[in-house]
Every structure is written in structure tokens, then in C-alpha cells.
Write a protein that holds these residues in place. Sequence first.
Motif, PDB file in Angstrom:
ATOM      1  N   SER A  79       0.823  -1.211   0.000  1.00  0.00           N
ATOM      2  CA  SER A  79       0.000   0.000   0.000  1.00  0.00           C
ATOM      3  C   SER A  79       0.859   1.264   0.000  1.00  0.00           C
ATOM      4  O   SER A  79       0.484   2.269  -0.605  1.00  0.00           O
ATOM      5  CB  SER A  79      -0.962   0.010   1.185  1.00  0.00           C
ATOM      6  OG  SER A  79      -0.266   0.125   2.402  1.00  0.00           O
ATOM      7  N   LYS A  83       3.750   1.523  -1.443  1.00  0.00           N
ATOM      8  CA  LYS A  83       4.335   1.631  -2.785  1.00  0.00           C
ATOM      9  C   LYS A  83       3.315   2.181  -3.790  1.00  0.00           C
ATOM     10  O   LYS A  83       3.613   3.091  -4.550  1.00  0.00           O
ATOM     11  CB  LYS A  83       4.837   0.262  -3.247  1.00  0.00           C
ATOM     12  CG  LYS A  83       5.432   0.265  -4.628  1.00  0.00           C
ATOM     13  CD  LYS A  83       5.899  -1.127  -5.032  1.00  0.00           C
ATOM     14  CE  LYS A  83       6.426  -1.108  -6.448  1.00  0.00           C
ATOM     15  NZ  LYS A  83       6.802  -2.451  -6.905  1.00  0.00           N
ATOM     16  N   PHE A  84       2.085   1.637  -3.784  1.00  0.00           N
ATOM     17  CA  PHE A  84       1.085   2.013  -4.791  1.00  0.00           C
ATOM     18  C   PHE A  84       0.204   3.191  -4.371  1.00  0.00           C
ATOM     19  O   PHE A  84      -0.470   3.786  -5.197  1.00  0.00           O
ATOM     20  CB  PHE A  84       0.213   0.810  -5.157  1.00  0.00           C
ATOM     21  CG  PHE A  84       0.962  -0.242  -5.909  1.00  0.00           C
ATOM     22  CD1 PHE A  84       1.365  -0.030  -7.217  1.00  0.00           C
ATOM     23  CD2 PHE A  84       1.287  -1.442  -5.302  1.00  0.00           C
ATOM     24  CE1 PHE A  84       2.059  -0.999  -7.912  1.00  0.00           C
ATOM     25  CE2 PHE A  84       1.988  -2.421  -5.988  1.00  0.00           C
ATOM     26  CZ  PHE A  84       2.375  -2.199  -7.296  1.00  0.00           C
ATOM     27  N   LYS A  85       0.163   3.488  -3.084  1.00  0.00           N
ATOM     28  CA  LYS A  85      -0.625   4.603  -2.560  1.00  0.00           C
ATOM     29  C   LYS A  85      -2.058   4.602  -3.115  1.00  0.00           C
ATOM     30  O   LYS A  85      -2.494   5.564  -3.758  1.00  0.00           O
ATOM     31  CB  LYS A  85       0.064   5.924  -2.873  1.00  0.00           C
ATOM     32  CG  LYS A  85       1.416   6.064  -2.227  1.00  0.00           C
ATOM     33  CD  LYS A  85       2.055   7.394  -2.563  1.00  0.00           C
ATOM     34  CE  LYS A  85       3.321   7.606  -1.849  1.00  0.00           C
ATOM     35  NZ  LYS A  85       4.497   6.980  -2.308  1.00  0.00           N
ATOM     36  N   PRO A  86      -2.841   3.550  -2.842  1.00  0.00           N
ATOM     37  CA  PRO A  86      -4.204   3.474  -3.394  1.00  0.00           C
ATOM     38  C   PRO A  86      -5.148   4.457  -2.709  1.00  0.00           C
ATOM     39  O   PRO A  86      -4.982   4.793  -1.534  1.00  0.00           O
ATOM     40  CB  PRO A  86      -4.629   2.040  -3.093  1.00  0.00           C
ATOM     41  CG  PRO A  86      -3.876   1.690  -1.854  1.00  0.00           C
ATOM     42  CD  PRO A  86      -2.544   2.396  -1.995  1.00  0.00           C
TER      43      PRO A  86
END
Length: 191
Positions: free
Chosen positions: A2, A4-7
Motif C-alpha cells: 500500500s 508503494k502504490f498509494k491506493p
Amino acid sequence: MSKKFKPYLWFSLHDMTPNITADKRVVYCHNPMMFYNMTKEERKKSFKLFLFSKFYKYIYKINIKKNNYVIVQQDWIREKFKKAFKIKNVIVAHPEVNLGNLKINKNIKIEKNSFLYPSFPRVFKNFEVICEATKILENKGIKNFKVYLTIDGSENLYSKEIAKKYNQLGCVKFIGLQPRVNLIKNMVVHL
């Protein structure tokens, strides 16, 4: 992951709330087992399920208050979650079945007076209630229907007992666990 991808939205589909970073967090809680009080007989038949029912509330509890929304399938479960976890953000989302993607021959018709109970054999699934109702109807001479149960006695001790006890019922068909497409196809016959 989470971080890394920053959803924007993290939607957990299987009961547990992971410790992640996201703008919005949602968890789908589909298993009401923690609210089921097993009888002594049921505990004997399925001791693992009994342990599961006792510990599941602790699994649900982990991080549950960090969610923006908790989604459940029925209103009574919503009320139980609100009380058990002291949360208000519980949404009921009834399952929706879309049969549009199934490729079924248009010349096949649904069998009249047929009922399907697609469920895994667990003691709280009430297979006995369905079989006993069928038994009552058959004893009254009402036999113009079929009940398809997705067990065959090979799945676990509980299903073995059900199949053995009710295999003499002509209106009950034990079809075993089925893929979704087979569930539909087992409910139809050529006219």
C-alpha cells in the motif's frame, strides 16, 4: 504494497482488515459464524468449526475501526457488528446474482417445482430443515418437486450423516459440490 502504490481505496474482500495505508478503507465481512451458538452435538460433528466460531470475532476485531466502511450481507449481521465492535459504519450489500454471462441453450427450460440449495455442508446451514420439510411433504403424498442439495456425503462428517439419513427421499437429489455454471445446468431439463 500500500505504501508503494498509494491506493485511494483498499477493499478487503475476506473478513480481515489489513494494516495498510489508503485514503479509504473498506472490509467485506461475509462470515456470521461468530454469532452462531453451536449445540454440543454440532461441536462433536465439527470441532474445527466450533473453534473457528470462537476465535473469528478476534480476527474481525483486528483493525476493524480503521475502516471507513464495513460491508455485510444482511441487516441482522449489521446490527450484531455494530453492537459487538461498537461501530456505526456498517453497510448491508445484498448479493446480486447475474445469470447473463452463462451460456445456456435457449431450448432448455427450468424444471418446474425445483429448488436448489447451493451451500457448503456446515452444521449451521440447516440442511436438516430442508430434508425434514421434504420428508413431511413426501409423507403427505406431495412429490411433484425436486430439491437439489450441493452435497453428496463425501465432503465431511456432517454431509455424510445428512446423505445417509435422507437418501431415501425421492424428491431430494444430492448433487455434490458444483461449479457455478453446473448449478444452473443441474436445474434445467429438456422439455
